[in-house]
Every structure is written in C-alpha cells, then in structure tokens.
Design a protein around this motif. Structure first.
Motif, PDB file in Angstrom:
ATOM      1  N   PHE A 232      15.930 -10.658  -1.358  1.00 19.31           N
ATOM      2  CA  PHE A 232      16.351  -9.385  -0.769  1.00 19.31           C
ATOM      3  C   PHE A 232      16.467  -8.286  -1.817  1.00 19.31           C
ATOM      4  CE2 PHE A 232      18.790 -11.844   2.750  1.00 19.31           C
ATOM      5  CZ  PHE A 232      17.602 -12.071   3.426  1.00 19.31           C
ATOM      6  N   SER A 233      16.881  -8.637  -3.018  1.00 21.75           N
ATOM      7  CA  SER A 233      17.054  -7.618  -4.057  1.00 21.75           C
ATOM      8  C   SER A 233      15.741  -7.235  -4.714  1.00 21.75           C
ATOM      9  CB  SER A 233      18.037  -8.110  -5.127  1.00 21.75           C
ATOM     10  OG  SER A 233      17.499  -9.208  -5.828  1.00 21.75           O
ATOM     11  N   SER A 234      14.685  -7.993  -4.444  1.00 23.53           N
ATOM     12  CA  SER A 234      13.419  -7.764  -5.142  1.00 23.53           C
ATOM     13  C   SER A 234      12.313  -7.229  -4.254  1.00 23.53           C
ATOM     14  CB  SER A 234      12.917  -9.071  -5.790  1.00 23.53           C
ATOM     15  OG  SER A 234      13.880  -9.605  -6.659  1.00 23.53           O
ATOM     16  N   SER A 235      12.309  -7.574  -2.963  1.00 27.52           N
ATOM     17  CA  SER A 235      11.124  -7.309  -2.160  1.00 27.52           C
ATOM     18  C   SER A 235      11.447  -6.912  -0.735  1.00 27.52           C
ATOM     19  CB  SER A 235      10.218  -8.548  -2.144  1.00 27.52           C
ATOM     20  OG  SER A 235       9.131  -8.354  -1.262  1.00 27.52           O
ATOM     21  N   LYS A 236      11.135  -5.675  -0.408  1.00 33.90           N
ATOM     22  CA  LYS A 236      11.260  -5.218   0.979  1.00 33.90           C
ATOM     23  C   LYS A 236      10.173  -5.848   1.838  1.00 33.90           C
ATOM     24  CE  LYS A 236      11.661  -0.909   3.639  1.00 33.90           C
ATOM     25  NZ  LYS A 236      11.662   0.572   3.539  1.00 33.90           N
ATOM     26  N   PHE A 237       8.973  -6.015   1.279  1.00 28.75           N
ATOM     27  CA  PHE A 237       7.846  -6.586   2.022  1.00 28.75           C
ATOM     28  C   PHE A 237       8.139  -8.024   2.435  1.00 28.75           C
ATOM     29  CE2 PHE A 237       3.910  -9.130   1.780  1.00 28.75           C
ATOM     30  CZ  PHE A 237       3.195  -8.553   2.817  1.00 28.75           C
ATOM     31  N   LEU A 238       8.542  -8.852   1.486  1.00 31.72           N
ATOM     32  CA  LEU A 238       8.795 -10.257   1.799  1.00 31.72           C
ATOM     33  C   LEU A 238      10.054 -10.425   2.644  1.00 31.72           C
ATOM     34  CD1 LEU A 238       7.883 -11.877  -1.637  1.00 31.72           C
ATOM     35  CD2 LEU A 238       6.462 -11.697   0.408  1.00 31.72           C
ATOM     36  N   SER A 239      11.045  -9.555   2.438  1.00 33.79           N
ATOM     37  CA  SER A 239      12.255  -9.613   3.259  1.00 33.79           C
ATOM     38  C   SER A 239      11.915  -9.319   4.715  1.00 33.79           C
ATOM     39  CB  SER A 239      13.293  -8.613   2.758  1.00 33.79           C
ATOM     40  OG  SER A 239      13.701  -8.920   1.444  1.00 33.79           O
ATOM     41  N   GLY A 240      11.024  -8.348   4.910  1.00 35.81           N
ATOM     42  CA  GLY A 240      10.579  -8.053   6.265  1.00 35.81           C
ATOM     43  C   GLY A 240       9.838  -9.213   6.880  1.00 35.81           C
TER      44      GLY A 240
ATOM     45  N   TRP B 172      -7.006  -0.232 -15.164  1.00 41.13           N
ATOM     46  CA  TRP B 172      -7.107  -1.126 -14.000  1.00 41.13           C
ATOM     47  C   TRP B 172      -5.894  -2.059 -13.923  1.00 41.13           C
ATOM     48  CZ3 TRP B 172      -9.977  -1.686  -9.716  1.00 41.13           C
ATOM     49  CH2 TRP B 172      -9.974  -2.911  -9.067  1.00 41.13           C
ATOM     50  N   THR B 173      -5.543  -2.637 -15.045  1.00 43.35           N
ATOM     51  CA  THR B 173      -4.388  -3.543 -15.071  1.00 43.35           C
ATOM     52  C   THR B 173      -3.111  -2.804 -14.679  1.00 43.35           C
ATOM     53  OG1 THR B 173      -5.446  -4.864 -16.810  1.00 43.35           O
ATOM     54  CG2 THR B 173      -3.056  -5.115 -16.526  1.00 43.35           C
ATOM     55  N   PHE B 174      -2.934  -1.606 -15.226  1.00 44.02           N
ATOM     56  CA  PHE B 174      -1.740  -0.814 -14.904  1.00 44.02           C
ATOM     57  C   PHE B 174      -1.685  -0.478 -13.415  1.00 44.02           C
ATOM     58  CE2 PHE B 174       0.117   3.391 -14.179  1.00 44.02           C
ATOM     59  CZ  PHE B 174       1.390   3.220 -14.698  1.00 44.02           C
ATOM     60  N   LEU B 175      -2.781   0.051 -12.872  1.00 42.23           N
ATOM     61  CA  LEU B 175      -2.776   0.493 -11.479  1.00 42.23           C
ATOM     62  C   LEU B 175      -2.675  -0.675 -10.506  1.00 42.23           C
ATOM     63  CD1 LEU B 175      -5.477   3.326 -11.630  1.00 42.23           C
ATOM     64  CD2 LEU B 175      -3.000   3.595 -11.467  1.00 42.23           C
ATOM     65  N   GLN B 176      -3.362  -1.771 -10.798  1.00 46.45           N
ATOM     66  CA  GLN B 176      -3.296  -2.927  -9.901  1.00 46.45           C
ATOM     67  C   GLN B 176      -1.892  -3.534  -9.912  1.00 46.45           C
ATOM     68  OE1 GLN B 176      -5.893  -2.583  -7.881  1.00 46.45           O
ATOM     69  NE2 GLN B 176      -6.558  -4.693  -8.052  1.00 46.45           N
ATOM     70  N   THR B 177      -1.286  -3.614 -11.080  1.00 47.16           N
ATOM     71  CA  THR B 177       0.078  -4.142 -11.165  1.00 47.16           C
ATOM     72  C   THR B 177       1.047  -3.224 -10.429  1.00 47.16           C
ATOM     73  OG1 THR B 177      -0.412  -5.148 -13.309  1.00 47.16           O
ATOM     74  CG2 THR B 177       1.903  -4.852 -12.751  1.00 47.16           C
ATOM     75  N   LEU B 178       0.897  -1.919 -10.637  1.00 42.67           N
ATOM     76  CA  LEU B 178       1.751  -0.950  -9.939  1.00 42.67           C
ATOM     77  C   LEU B 178       1.572  -1.059  -8.431  1.00 42.67           C
ATOM     78  CD1 LEU B 178       3.685   1.447  -9.985  1.00 42.67           C
ATOM     79  CD2 LEU B 178       1.727   2.946 -10.398  1.00 42.67           C
ATOM     80  N   GLY B 179       0.316  -1.165  -7.974  1.00 41.19           N
ATOM     81  CA  GLY B 179       0.056  -1.269  -6.543  1.00 41.19           C
ATOM     82  C   GLY B 179       0.636  -2.529  -5.943  1.00 41.19           C
ATOM     83  N   SER B 180       0.492  -3.649  -6.658  1.00 38.49           N
ATOM     84  CA  SER B 180       1.033  -4.913  -6.166  1.00 38.49           C
ATOM     85  C   SER B 180       2.547  -4.850  -6.067  1.00 38.49           C
ATOM     86  CB  SER B 180       0.605  -6.051  -7.105  1.00 38.49           C
ATOM     87  OG  SER B 180       1.223  -7.263  -6.731  1.00 38.49           O
ATOM     88  N   ARG B 181       3.190  -4.306  -7.107  1.00 36.55           N
ATOM     89  CA  ARG B 181       4.645  -4.214  -7.101  1.00 36.55           C
ATOM     90  C   ARG B 181       5.154  -3.201  -6.062  1.00 36.55           C
ATOM     91  NH1 ARG B 181       5.093  -8.488  -8.624  1.00 36.55           N
ATOM     92  NH2 ARG B 181       6.103  -9.298 -10.482  1.00 36.55           N
ATOM     93  N   LEU B 182       4.410  -2.111  -5.888  1.00 36.34           N
ATOM     94  CA  LEU B 182       4.809  -1.121  -4.890  1.00 36.34           C
ATOM     95  C   LEU B 182       4.781  -1.743  -3.496  1.00 36.34           C
ATOM     96  CD1 LEU B 182       5.611   1.879  -4.697  1.00 36.34           C
ATOM     97  CD2 LEU B 182       3.218   2.405  -4.290  1.00 36.34           C
ATOM     98  N   ARG B 183       3.779  -2.558  -3.238  1.00 37.82           N
ATOM     99  CA  ARG B 183       3.682  -3.211  -1.935  1.00 37.82           C
ATOM    100  C   ARG B 183       4.758  -4.269  -1.759  1.00 37.82           C
ATOM    101  NH1 ARG B 183       2.308  -2.200   2.860  1.00 37.82           N
ATOM    102  NH2 ARG B 183       0.182  -1.572   2.345  1.00 37.82           N
ATOM    103  N   ILE B 184       4.915  -5.121  -2.762  1.00 38.92           N
ATOM    104  CA  ILE B 184       5.837  -6.242  -2.568  1.00 38.92           C
ATOM    105  C   ILE B 184       7.293  -5.798  -2.655  1.00 38.92           C
ATOM    106  CG2 ILE B 184       6.041  -7.050  -4.968  1.00 38.92           C
ATOM    107  CD1 ILE B 184       5.689  -9.897  -3.868  1.00 38.92           C
ATOM    108  N   ALA B 185       7.584  -4.816  -3.511  1.00 40.38           N
ATOM    109  CA  ALA B 185       8.974  -4.389  -3.661  1.00 40.38           C
ATOM    110  C   ALA B 185       9.392  -3.435  -2.549  1.00 40.38           C
ATOM    111  CB  ALA B 185       9.182  -3.727  -5.019  1.00 40.38           C
ATOM    112  N   GLU B 186       8.544  -2.448  -2.238  1.00 40.26           N
ATOM    113  CA  GLU B 186       8.931  -1.401  -1.298  1.00 40.26           C
ATOM    114  C   GLU B 186       8.122  -1.395  -0.018  1.00 40.26           C
ATOM    115  OE1 GLU B 186      11.536   0.153  -1.787  1.00 40.26           O
ATOM    116  OE2 GLU B 186      11.863  -0.288  -3.906  1.00 40.26           O
ATOM    117  N   ASN B 187       7.132  -2.290   0.096  1.00 43.20           N
ATOM    118  CA  ASN B 187       6.273  -2.342   1.287  1.00 43.20           C
ATOM    119  C   ASN B 187       5.626  -0.985   1.540  1.00 43.20           C
ATOM    120  OD1 ASN B 187       4.963  -3.601   3.368  1.00 43.20           O
ATOM    121  ND2 ASN B 187       6.601  -3.308   4.853  1.00 43.20           N
ATOM    122  N   ARG B 188       5.153  -0.365   0.454  1.00 46.97           N
ATOM    123  CA  ARG B 188       4.480   0.916   0.559  1.00 46.97           C
ATOM    124  C   ARG B 188       3.057   0.806   0.075  1.00 46.97           C
ATOM    125  NH1 ARG B 188       8.116   4.563  -2.844  1.00 46.97           N
ATOM    126  NH2 ARG B 188       6.271   5.859  -2.912  1.00 46.97           N
ATOM    127  N   SER B 189       2.194   1.630   0.673  1.00 49.04           N
ATOM    128  CA  SER B 189       0.785   1.628   0.328  1.00 49.04           C
ATOM    129  C   SER B 189       0.559   2.262  -1.036  1.00 49.04           C
ATOM    130  CB  SER B 189       0.004   2.399   1.398  1.00 49.04           C
ATOM    131  OG  SER B 189      -1.296   2.700   0.961  1.00 49.04           O
TER     132      SER B 189
END
Length: 1017
Positions: A607-615, A944-961
């Motif tokens: 719950f403290s780490s991921s809005k996406f997985l919590s949902g 690429w590494t920076f943006l892909q990591t940011l995108g993955s974390r943005l999705r999993i943490a905040e469930n945002r595109s």
C-alpha cells in the motif's frame, strides 16, 4: 513630494528612500519635523504630541520623514501647507492629529502616497468621529454620495479613492488600542469586509449600467410569451463571506444568475430592442468580465481587489457564471468536501442580494448533514496538511496563516466541528470563525476555556497578519526573521520599549502553543483512530456490531503500527481505504488478516509503494493469501506459468465461464507477483518486462485454445478449409519486443492461411478466422466477475481500422508490396509470432525479413521525421509544466525512431539487426557495428534507461500513464524519493532533482535525434 506631485509605488519604502536626507536628519529623533508659518506658534500645542506618538512608531525615523513630507504638502483649495492648516486648529485637537500621523506614517505607510495626493483627507479625518466604527449603511451612503459628487469624473477612480480614505480611517482606529482593543478587533475585520461589500456593489452598479447602455437589459421573453428580467448576484466566500477580510486579501467570489422560470425564446431579442438576444450565461459572463475590469486593475489611485474565482463550480475549468439551479445541482452531486466547507462562508455581497440568499439556502442542505460526517473532517484535515506541506515552513520566518499553530489551525477546529455537528445544531452554522468559536463554547463542543483561548489566539494572529500587510499592502503572511523587520512588527503590534521584540515573540509563541494544544486534544487522533474512522466510513455495520467491532479495532491497531513505520504513510492509508472499499463486509478477509498478522505487514508495504498494485488487490481480494503466502517467491519460468494456469483452471471448473475466470485469476496473480518483486527491487526492469510479456503470451495461448474449443462446439463448427488451414497471432510493439509494462494494451495482428487445394474455400475459412479472432479478443478483454485480462489494439493490421480484422499471409505480403507506409515497415521491426501455428509463424518470419530487406524508398529519413513530428504535435500536447515522455520532445519515441531508422537503413547489409529484440540490445548491436557513435549510443542508452524506469515506476507507484508527467503534481515528490532522489533544502527537493534529470536526458536525446535524422534527411 510637494503639491500635486504623484507618487505611487508597489514598494512601500520607495518613497521613504526618496526622503533619504530627511530620514538621516530624523535618525533617532522626531526633532526633524520642521514647521513654518502659523504652525510655529502652535508647536507646543500639538507638535510635541505628534513627536511623542511617532517616537513609539514601528520605525520612528521613517515615520518622522513621512510625517515631515505630509506637513509640507500644499492643500489645493488654499495653497497653504498642511502644517499651516493644522496650525489653525484648536489645541485640543492635538491627540487626534497625533493618532492620525501615528497610524498613517507609522503603522500603515502604504497609505501615505494617497494622502500626499489628497492632503485634505487628513482634515476630513480630524473632523470625523474616529471613536465610532462605520456601520454598513453609513458606509454605503457615503460611497454613493462620493460617487455622486464625482459623477462627471472617472467613477472607477472614485471607488479607489474611497477605498483608501476609508482604509485610513480603519487603520487609525485599529492602531489605537483604546479605540479598538484586541478583544474587539473583529470590528476592524468586519469594517474591512463591509467596505469591500460597498465597493464591489458600486463597481457592479457601474458595470451593469454600462452594459445596459451597450447591449440592453438582462430581460428575455419565455416561450409562453412572458417577459422576465433575471437577477445577478456576486457571492463572497472565504474571509469576505465570513466578514473577516484582511487588509490585503484576495476576494473569493462566485457569480450566479437567476434561472429562468420557463425556456426562453432567444430569437425574440433580435426583433425587440428591449429584450436581450444573448443567452443568460453569455449576458452575465459579459457583466462579470466588465465588473472584473473595474475591480482588479492597478492605477495611480491604487486598486480595489484581486479577484479569485477558483471556488466556483468546477474551479478554473468551470463557467465564470452559474445559474442558481446549476449551483444547487453541482453541490448536490459533484462538490468535494473542501468545496462544501468553503461554501459554509458564502454570503451575497453585491447585486441581487435576495437572489443570493435564495441560492445559499438551496445549497445549505448539501453542506450540513444530519449525521456526523467524519469523512468530511478527514478530508479537510488532509487538504490542510497538503497546503502546509506545500507552502508552509518558510525559511524566512513563521507563516501566521498556514503553519502549525496558525490561523488555518483555528479555522480548521471551527469548520471541522461545524461540519460534524452543524446538521444537528443549527446555531453552529456561523460564517464568522470568531462567532463559530463562541457558539462551540456555548453548546459545549469546546470548553469555555478552549473557546476563549482560541478566540484570543485567533484575534492576536489576525492582528499580526494585518500589521504585516499594513506595511506595504502586499498579501504577505510570514512573520519576518530579520531583527529589524521583526522589531518593526513588534512595535506595530503595540510592544514598545527595549524588550519589545522579546515580549512580542513570547505572546506569539503563547498563541501558537495554545492553538496547537487545542487542535491536538480535539482532533489529534492516533493512527488507530484514523483507520477506525476509515472502517467506520466503509463498513459501518462491522464496526457497529458488538461481535465484529473488537476484530475491526484490533485490525485497525495492527495496520496503524505497520503504516506508521511504512515509507509513505499517507499513500498507505489511502490505498488501505481503497482496499477496504473493495472487500466490503466480507468478514473472511478481515479474519484472515487477524489470524495472519504477517500479511498485514506485507500488505502495508504494498500500500505504501504502489497505487497500481493496491488497486489490483482491492479489485481481487482473493489474491491476498496465495500471493502473500510466500514472500520469497521468484519469477516463474514459462513452463511454471503454464503449469500454474492449468492448476488454476482445474480448481475453477471446466465450463466456459469458469475457464474465463481462471484465466483472469491467473493473470492477476502473476502480474501482482511480478509487481511485488519489482517494488521490492528483487528483479531488474528487463526481467520484470520479460516476465510480463511471458504472462501475456501464456494468456494468449489459453485464450486461443478456449476460442477454438468454443467455435468447434458451436452449431456451425469449424469449416474443413479452416481446420486444414493455419492461424497465427502476431505480437507488435512492446509485446513483440518483450518490453511489456504494467497496464499495457496488447498490439496484435491476426493472420491465416489455407492449403492450395482449399483456395476456393478461402471466404468461408476467412469468415471462420474472423469469428475466431473476435472470440479470442472477447475472452481477453470482456469483464467477468473476476475483471478483464487485456485490452486489445488491432490497429496495426493492414489498412488499420479500415482493413479486415484477419488477413491471409498472401494478402499481408501484397499489402506491404504495394500500399504500406514507411511507419508500417518500422512496425515490423517489433513483430513476432506469439500464438498459433508454428509453420505459419516460420513463413511469417521469412516474409517479415524479406520485406525489411527490400530497397528503401527515397527520402526515408525525411518521411520518418515527418511522422515523428506529427505525433509530437498531435499527441504530446506538452505545456510548461506537463511533459509527455513517450511522444514529447526528447522522449521515448525519439530514441525508438533513431534506432529504427538505423535498423531499416542497415538491415539489408546486417541481417542480425532485424532480429526482434529489446531496444537496449539493438543499440548495442548498432554500436558494435560502428553504425552509431559511442557518445550517441551512450546518450540514447542512458536516456532510455532513465525514461523506461521512470515510466515503470510512475505506473506502478501512482497508476499514471507516461503521457502524464506533471511537474506540479504532489505525487511526483514521492515518486522521486522512491527512485532514490533526496529531498534536501526546501520542500520538493527530490521532485526538482528528478525534473532536472528529465530535462537533461530529453535535451540530450533530442540533440542526437536532430543530428542523425535531420542530417540524413
């Protein structure tokens, strides 16, 4: 400054610097005041009193210089200096003159420029009875008379002059403790608010009269023939609504107009000049705009007010003017808690006052509930905390408005208790914070001591705020930290002598301490209390029943302890709220968590780490036990995934509906497992993406098996040509390159083939394969009681949405021979078979390679660049604060475009380049073949590494595109902290560091893109 000279500046001490020589003379003494003419002989009568009063001013030397300049200015009607005119007054007026000069030159120097332009105002103030407050009607009558006397002049200027003349009267009264002691300081706030009412009313009258002259009256004809004139009202909210306005407050306004009794005949206005041809919203929007143009501009005469319309329905996105009916509908159906709390203070201030009160009464039932609304209190507390976190903690001093122990805390106590109990206790429905606090003491919701202490603190803090703003009429709230500025404030507050600053600090600290103590004792709930409130809001029956209340209380305690120790307690609490909403009153899950306390800790970590997985978990609570049973489970192999799906299917049953549910349960459980390992940093990003891709492939295989079985058992069965033929599912995009991310759609293309001897049966076979594809898509994306698996995107097929859903391999090749665009050839670089017939897969791969090896069309780079730029313009829609790091400047598509261009250009000579691979692998291969320079390859790989990591974390943490990177979103700070950035210095340090890196990478990527694509073009 002399005579008619004009001096207006936003810097309050600009004119003081202008009088620098005089200030040097006056340093430490008031003897610098020099009089001439008749005033000399009266010097003992009043000048000594003025000197004594200025000696106690916040900054005596500056006050003396300003007083000196005022005394020298010429009063226009006689040509005498002001000093000479004052010298003609009786000696008994000395104290009145002293109070005026002390207030203007000492406490509120921002007023001095206005008096330098209008020195006769001082004479009028001396003749006024300043011991008495000005009541509302007297103020309105006085303004009307002032505007009447200046009817031929600029009426807007008349409004401004009236404002500053009245503010001066207020200031002199407020600065004289004998006239307005602290306990009665609400009089000053009320008078400032009444002045605003009068001025806003005057401005609206002027705007309305002007509009009537230019476009006619607000009169319409209804469809049944009646004529109706609709009223317009300005509602004041915030401190204006509560009649507690600051010296330099914005005015929070909402514009409303009457709703017509019947539909209007808008065409009638075109034939009748006495009727409006504009619709009411358009007419009253023009009126509101004309009103704003009178109120907000800054001129040589000052300004009236800054208008804030953000409290209107839908805020900045809403219409400027709202009908009364629409206002009530909005508050009934859509208004957030903070909007309800804000509307508690609504009051009509200008225009049709009766209409305003009707509108407020219509909304009132939506504000105060008959039951105690703890959720509303929690919402206000959360909003207040966010404001403190975002804007509080100034490095230059303590914020008297929003920091802990300040004005907002007092207002929070009043508003929260009003929302909780106002539905049952009508006398609590006060707009004024001070009157609300008194009522709360009267009904016993606060003790008499608490009510009295909060009132005293509030009055002291509000007077402090006003004294800060009196210096320069700026909207400031910070108690200054520098010794000189702090001493000035202390003296302005009435603390004089050598220890003035120390005594002011002690009084301020006492007020802060009292406020924090009462807030803590009244609403200082523990984490367990907040979580129990959460359960009470979502499952009140479990909290109410004696048999289950103990279980819920024990569970609240466990979650409280775990959440307090988590990395992000606020996110954890919000996600727990969603989780409890999801599982509702199903006791099994609460009993499971109580029996297995280790699951509580694991859930809290999630719950403290991921809005996406919590949902995910909130939607599918049955995953709790199998997923969390083994905290050390690793990524499954393809064979293990297939075995797990088979076991899930066996457990669910063998009918079609059970099979669909089993597929979803498998997919949800496995994605959740990957996500848990990902947020725990137990797997690398490429490992997580590969595993997500394999989960999707297993689901596709199973969906295809189920679709085939269902069609085979249907009435039509499977035609012989289709049974002897072959069917293939092609994965495109991220699925093709094995870079699938959380929440990704599946980009698919569907192919079939028939045997040569069945060519005459091709239409029948194709019809079957279309049905098979439709069934396959339905199995994957149609929701069941267990949700859905994947959204399917088939737009990359030949001819896109205009093309047939399934193509034969022959038609596919023919399309690429004659009709395919360059971007469609690019797409083939990430196309591979993911399900279906293996021999057809081999033939497709051969066709793909042959197409990619063909000679390239002329102008390849220019065409690729054109398509890329079009996507940036049409899809990215970036602004100064919002970034789209997929399609935006220097984003993921810039990197993909460069790499794909180089692969297409060199694939014929280096067949290994057209293997379907992850982008990192392709970049390394291009570099190894010296087709891209080391520096450019490193730049693109790092980006690429920076943006892909940011995108993955943005999705999993905040469930945002990844199309939504908003630099001002509050959750970006939390995301940056998760990514390892540190929040050093002032608030938001991690967010700013992340955005700096984002800017660095995207600019570097764009440079490489420009160099390679533009040079080639």
């Amino acid at each position: 400054m002399h005579g008619g000279a004009c001096w207006v500046s936003l810097d309050p001490w600009a004119w003081t610097r202008h009088f620098g020589p005089r200030m040097k003379r006056a340093q430490g003494s008031i003897e610098a005041i020099t009089l001439s003419g008749p005033a000399k002989q009266l010097e003992p009568a009043w000048t000594a009193v003025v000197r004594a009063a200025l000696a106690d001013a916040p900054e005596p030397a500056a006050a003396a210089a300003l007083a000196d300049s005022l005394l020298e200015v010429r009063v226009s009607d006689t040509g005498q200096s002001l000093a000479e005119r004052l010298g003609e007054l009786p000696a008994e007026r000395a104290n009145d003159i002293a109070r005026i000069f002390a207030g203007l030159c000492g406490v509120a120097p921002f007023l001095v420029p206005h008096f330098l332009r209008h020195p006769a105002w001082i004479l009028e103030l001396i003749d006024d009875d300043l011991t008495q407050p000005r009541d509302r009607e007297t103020q309105r009558h006085s303004l009307k008379a002032t505007l009447g006397r200046n009817a031929a002049a600029d009426p807007a200027a008349g409004l401004r002059r009236f404002k500053y003349q009245e503010l001066a009267r207020l200031t002199i009264r407020d600065a004289s403790a004998g006239w307005v002691p602290l306990a009665e300081s609400d009089m000053t706030l009320r008078e400032i608010s009444q002045l605003a009412d009068a001025l806003l009313g005057g401005a609206l009258s002027l705007a309305s009269a002007s509009l009537r002259e230019t476009i006619g009256p607000p009169r319409w004809r209804t469809v049944i023939g009646d004529h109706v004139e609709l009223g317009f009202c300005v509602l004041g909210l915030g401190k204006l609504g509560s009649e507690e306005l600051n010296y330099s407050s914005d005015v929070d306004l909402v514009y409303i107009h009457a709703s017509p009794p019947d539909p209007l005949d808008l065409g009638a206005g075109e034939a009748d000049d006495a009727l409006s041809s504009l619709a009411p919203p358009d007419y009253f929007t023009r009126l509101a705009q004309a009103f704003g143009k009178l109120v907000t501009p800054v001129t040589v005469d000052g300004f009236l007010y800054r208008i804030d319309l953000d409290l209107r329905p839908e805020g900045a996105q809403g219409a400027i003017v709202t009908s009364v009916d629409a206002l009530a509908t909005y508050y009934e159906a859509w208004a957030d808690t903070w909007e309800r709390a804000a509307f508690m203070k609504a009051r009509p201030v200008a225009g049709d006052i009766e209409l305003g009160w009707r509108a407020i009464n219509d909304v009132a039932p939506m504000i105060y509930h008959s039951t105690m609304d703890y959720g509303a209190v929690a919402s206000i507390r959360s909003l207040k905390q966010k404001v403190e976190d975002r804007h509080g903690g100034s490095e230059s001093g303590w914020n008297v408005k929003i920091d802990a122990g300040g004005i907002r805390d007092v207002e929070f106590v009043a508003q929260a208790l009003q929302l909780l109990h106002g539905g049952r206790i009508p006398q609590l429905r006060e707009r004024s914070t001070q009157r609300a606090l008194q009522s709360l003491g009267d009904v016993g919701l606060l003790s008499r001591d608490q009510s009295s202490q909060l009132l005293d603190a509030y009055r002291f803090l509000r007077r402090t705020e006003n004294r800060i703003q009196m210096e320069d009429e700026r909207q400031r709230h910070v108690v200054p930290g520098t010794p000189r500025a702090r001493l000035r404030l202390a003296r302005a507050m009435g603390f004089v002598g050598k220890d003035a600053e120390q005594r002011f600090d002690a009084a301020l600290e006492a007020a802060r301490t009292e406020v924090k103590s009462i807030v803590g004792s009244t609403f200082g709930e523990t984490a367990s209390d907040r979580i129990l409130e959460l359960f009470l809001r979502n499952v009140p029956q479990l909290v109410a029943e004696p048999t289950t209340r103990g279980m819920i209380e024990a569970l609240a305690g466990q979650f409280a302890q775990s959440i307090d120790a988590s990395s992000d307690p606020e996110r954890a609490l919000n996600n727990l709220d969603r989780f409890v909403q999801g599982i509702g009153s199903r006791r099994f899950y609460y009993e499971l968590l109580l029996d297995r306390p280790e699951l509580v800790a694991r859930l809290t970590s999630l719950f403290s780490s991921s809005k996406f997985l919590s949902g995910y978990l909130a939607s599918h609570p049955r995953l709790i036990e199998p997923v969390f049973a083994d905290a050390d489970v690793l990524l499954l192999t393809r064979a293990e995934l297939e075995a797990d799906l088979a076991a899930t299917g066996d457990a669910c049953g063998d009918d079609a509906e059970a099979a669909h549910d089993a597929l979803r349960i498998f997919q949800h459980r496995q994605i959740l497992n990957v996500g848990l390992l990902d947020i725990a940093d137990k797997v690398a990003r490429d490992e997580a993406e590969t595993s997500l891709t394999e989960i999707a492939e297993v689901c596709l295989d199973e969906a295809l098996r189920l679709a085939n079985a269902q069609l085979a058992s249907s009435r039509d069965g499977t035609p012989a040509a289709a049974a002897r033929g072959a069917y293939l599912v092609i994965g495109m995009g991220k699925l093709g390159s094995r870079e699938l991310s959380y929440g990704s759609d599946l980009d698919l293309v569907f192919l079939y083939d028939v045997l040569p001897e069945d060519v005459d049966e091709t239409p029948l076979a194709q019809h079957h394969f279309v049905r098979l594809t439709q069934r396959l898509i339905s199995i994957l994306q149609t929701p069941t009681s267990e949700g859905a698996c994947y959204e399917i995107d088939a737009r990359l097929r030949p001819s896109g949405n205009q093309g047939t859903l399934v193509s034969s391999l022959t038609a596919f090749r023919r399309y690429h021979d004659k009709n395919a665009e360059v971007w469609e050839r690019q797409a083939l670089l990430r196309a591979r078979a993911v399900a279906g017939d293996k021999r057809l897969a081999e033939r497709f791969e051969s066709a793909r390679r042959e197409i990619l090896a063909r000679p390239l069309p002329g102008g390849l780079a220019a065409e690729i660049h054109r398509v890329r730029q079009r996507m940036e313009v049409e899809l990215a829609r970036e602004t100064g604060r919002r970034r789209n790091f997929k399609t935006g400047r220097g984003g993921i598509l810039d990197i993909e475009t460069v790499v794909q261009y180089l692969l297409l250009r060199n694939g014929a000579d280096h067949p290994e380049l057209i293997e379907v691979n992850r982008l990192e692998v392709q970049l390394r291969e291009l570099h190894a073949l010296e087709l891209i320079g080391s520096e450019d390859a490193d730049t693109l790989l790092a980006g690429w590494t920076f943006l892909q990591t940011l995108g993955s974390r943005l999705r999993i943490a905040e469930n945002r595109s990844i199309s939504d990177l908003d630099g001002e979103r509050g959750d970006l700070e939390s995301l940056a902290l998760q990514l390892g950035y540190e929040s050093t210095g002032r608030e938001g340090g991690a967010r700013r560091a992340l955005l700096r890196d984002y800017q660095h990478h995207t600019e570097a990527i764009r440079c490489v893109y420009e160099r390679i694509l533009r040079e080639a073009a």
